[in-house]
Design an enzyme around this catalytic site. Structure first.
Site, PDB file in Angstrom:
ATOM      1  N   SER A   1       6.747  34.737 -13.991  1.00 33.95           N
ATOM      2  CA  SER A   1       6.879  34.069 -12.689  1.00 33.95           C
ATOM      3  C   SER A   1       7.120  35.113 -11.616  1.00 33.95           C
ATOM      4  O   SER A   1       7.770  36.140 -11.870  1.00 33.95           O
ATOM      5  CB  SER A   1       8.067  33.092 -12.700  1.00 33.95           C
TER       6      SER A   1
ATOM      7  N   TYR B   1      16.842  31.839 -14.325  1.00 34.15           N
ATOM      8  CA  TYR B   1      15.415  31.722 -14.654  1.00 34.15           C
ATOM      9  C   TYR B   1      14.663  32.980 -14.209  1.00 34.15           C
ATOM     10  O   TYR B   1      13.831  33.526 -14.950  1.00 34.15           O
ATOM     11  CB  TYR B   1      14.865  30.470 -13.959  1.00 34.15           C
TER      12      TYR B   1
HETATM   13  P1  NAP Z   1       5.842  21.895 -16.717  1.00 39.73           P
HETATM   14  O1  NAP Z   1       4.820  21.179 -15.917  1.00 39.73           O
HETATM   15  O2  NAP Z   1       7.276  21.495 -16.633  1.00 39.73           O
HETATM   16  O3  NAP Z   1       5.367  21.900 -18.254  1.00 39.73           O
HETATM   17  C1  NAP Z   1       6.145  22.569 -19.192  1.00 39.73           C
HETATM   18  C2  NAP Z   1       5.449  22.553 -20.526  1.00 39.73           C
HETATM   19  O4  NAP Z   1       6.221  23.347 -21.435  1.00 39.73           O
HETATM   20  C3  NAP Z   1       5.370  21.170 -21.139  1.00 39.73           C
HETATM   21  O5  NAP Z   1       4.202  21.126 -21.929  1.00 39.73           O
HETATM   22  C4  NAP Z   1       6.621  21.100 -22.019  1.00 39.73           C
HETATM   23  O6  NAP Z   1       6.505  20.184 -23.114  1.00 39.73           O
HETATM   24  C5  NAP Z   1       6.665  22.527 -22.517  1.00 39.73           C
HETATM   25  N1  NAP Z   1       8.005  22.994 -22.894  1.00 39.73           N
HETATM   26  C6  NAP Z   1       9.109  23.102 -22.121  1.00 39.73           C
HETATM   27  N2  NAP Z   1      10.145  23.606 -22.840  1.00 39.73           N
HETATM   28  C7  NAP Z   1       9.674  23.811 -24.086  1.00 39.73           C
HETATM   29  C8  NAP Z   1      10.239  24.279 -25.297  1.00 39.73           C
HETATM   30  N3  NAP Z   1      11.534  24.668 -25.377  1.00 39.73           N
HETATM   31  N4  NAP Z   1       9.449  24.346 -26.393  1.00 39.73           N
HETATM   32  C9  NAP Z   1       8.161  23.972 -26.336  1.00 39.73           C
HETATM   33  N5  NAP Z   1       7.567  23.535 -25.223  1.00 39.73           N
HETATM   34  C10 NAP Z   1       8.318  23.434 -24.132  1.00 39.73           C
HETATM   35  O7  NAP Z   1       5.840  23.472 -16.355  1.00 39.73           O
HETATM   36  P2  NAP Z   1       4.750  24.395 -15.659  1.00 39.73           P
HETATM   37  O8  NAP Z   1       5.067  24.460 -14.217  1.00 39.73           O
HETATM   38  O9  NAP Z   1       3.381  24.077 -16.104  1.00 39.73           O
HETATM   39  O10 NAP Z   1       5.214  25.802 -16.264  1.00 39.73           O
HETATM   40  C11 NAP Z   1       4.491  26.484 -17.271  1.00 39.73           C
HETATM   41  C12 NAP Z   1       4.938  27.933 -17.237  1.00 39.73           C
HETATM   42  O11 NAP Z   1       4.682  28.478 -15.948  1.00 39.73           O
HETATM   43  C13 NAP Z   1       6.439  28.127 -17.484  1.00 39.73           C
HETATM   44  O12 NAP Z   1       6.667  29.267 -18.279  1.00 39.73           O
HETATM   45  C14 NAP Z   1       6.994  28.328 -16.077  1.00 39.73           C
HETATM   46  O13 NAP Z   1       8.188  29.059 -16.083  1.00 39.73           O
HETATM   47  C15 NAP Z   1       5.838  29.092 -15.443  1.00 39.73           C
HETATM   48  N6  NAP Z   1       5.803  29.059 -13.966  1.00 39.73           N
HETATM   49  C16 NAP Z   1       5.617  27.888 -13.306  1.00 39.73           C
HETATM   50  C17 NAP Z   1       5.593  27.912 -11.908  1.00 39.73           C
HETATM   51  C18 NAP Z   1       5.378  26.676 -11.081  1.00 39.73           C
HETATM   52  O14 NAP Z   1       5.544  26.741  -9.840  1.00 39.73           O
HETATM   53  N7  NAP Z   1       5.017  25.555 -11.662  1.00 39.73           N
HETATM   54  C19 NAP Z   1       5.773  29.113 -11.230  1.00 39.73           C
HETATM   55  C20 NAP Z   1       5.956  30.268 -11.951  1.00 39.73           C
HETATM   56  C21 NAP Z   1       5.982  30.233 -13.330  1.00 39.73           C
HETATM   57  P3  NAP Z   1       6.801  18.595 -22.917  1.00 39.73           P
HETATM   58  O15 NAP Z   1       5.635  18.015 -22.166  1.00 39.73           O
HETATM   59  O16 NAP Z   1       6.902  18.068 -24.301  1.00 39.73           O
HETATM   60  O17 NAP Z   1       8.087  18.492 -22.153  1.00 39.73           O
END
Ligand code: NAP
Length: 249
Positions: free
Chosen positions: A144, A158
């Protein structure tokens, strides 16, 4: 040649789901994990299959070592050898200052974001490294921009966890450079997904986007494009790189 196999952690929603679907449309077979949301996972499986890919979804908490070991064993039994791991699963908790946080929260945040990535990387290396008889492959960590911005008043824990993911990316890339495995990270900025609601701020991207040089949030698909490039042969001389996908932020 048989279609290559990608394992995406956290593929049921957000950036992970977009990555599963883009990979399926680009000729990969895909296995992905989810933590709780079987319904969302089943929807992604159906969409990815309609693109012609072999796809399976498996429940596994990446912060639990026996879940991770089981995940990799099951994927191998059902679909064969992986050639790409996308360490995407991640989470954050309610926004607050560091002096309001406690050890239990830090343990959860580091377990999911850092140890989850380490546990999955270990399983992937044991299978893909030429040193272990594997055929090589790629690891893409989803870090991130928080790792360099620090996320004050929101989630310094985080941000620090993603800093650890950046360091792991750099070190592991060097460790594996002669073993057929490239290791890179994408660092998304403000992306429209559910993750902000889980931090108690569903409208966060629109609230903060004026601080983005491009004046908008990004989409999960825009991040998936960067992930797929790093997973592809088109990035064959790229390793140890942290690729920002942030609209300039
Ligand atoms: P999201 O929409 O909240 O989706 C999270 C996904 O990860 C879901 O499939 C969830 O499964 C799964 N998950 C969460 N905790 C887990 C665990 N302990 N074991 C296995 N699976 C787990 O998140 P996102 O925004 O797509 O984020 C994806 C990645 O991008 C993350 O690493 C996040 O830190 C990074 N990121 C996101 C952003 C942003 O602005 N969105 C920015 C920078 C980085 P369930 O559906 O079963 O809950």
């Amino acid at each position: 040649m048989a279609q290559p196999l990608m394992l995406v952690t956290g593929g049921s929603r957000g950036i992970g789901a977009a990555t599963v679907l883009l990979a399926a449309s680009r000729g990969w077979h895909v296995a992905f994990s989810y933590k709780d949301n079987a319904e969302a996972a089943n929807t992604v499986v159906a969409k990815a299959k309609s693109l012609g890919a072999e796809v399976i979804a498996l429940q596994a908490d990446v912060s639990n070592e026996s879940d991770v070991v089981q995940l990799f064993e099951t994927v191998e039994q059902k679909l064969g050898s992986i050639s790409a791991l996308i360490n995407n699963a991640g989470m954050l908790e309610q926004q607050m200052r560091l002096d309001q946080m406690d050890l239990g929260r830090w343990q959860r945040v580091f377990s999911a974001n850092v140890f989850g990535s380490f546990l999955c990387a270990k399983q992937a290396v044991m299978r893909m490294s030429t040193k272990h008889g594997g055929k090589g492959g790629v690891i893409v960590n989803v870090s991130s921009a928080a790792s360099r911005l620090g996320s004050p008043n929101e989630f310094i824990d985080y941000a620090a966890a993603k800093g650890a993911v950046d360091s792991m990316t750099i070190g592991l890339a060097k460790e594996l450079a002669t073993e057929g495995i490239r290791v890179n990270a994408v660092r998304p900025g403000l992306i429209y997904t559910d993750i902000h609601a889980s931090a108690g701020d569903p409208g966060r991207v629109d609230r903060v986007k004026t601080g983005v040089p491009m004046q908008r949030g990004g989409t999960a698909e825009e991040v998936a494009e960067a992930i797929l490039w790093l997973a592809s042969a088109q990035s064959s001389y790229v390793t140890g790189t942290l690729l920002d996908v942030t609209g300039g932020r």
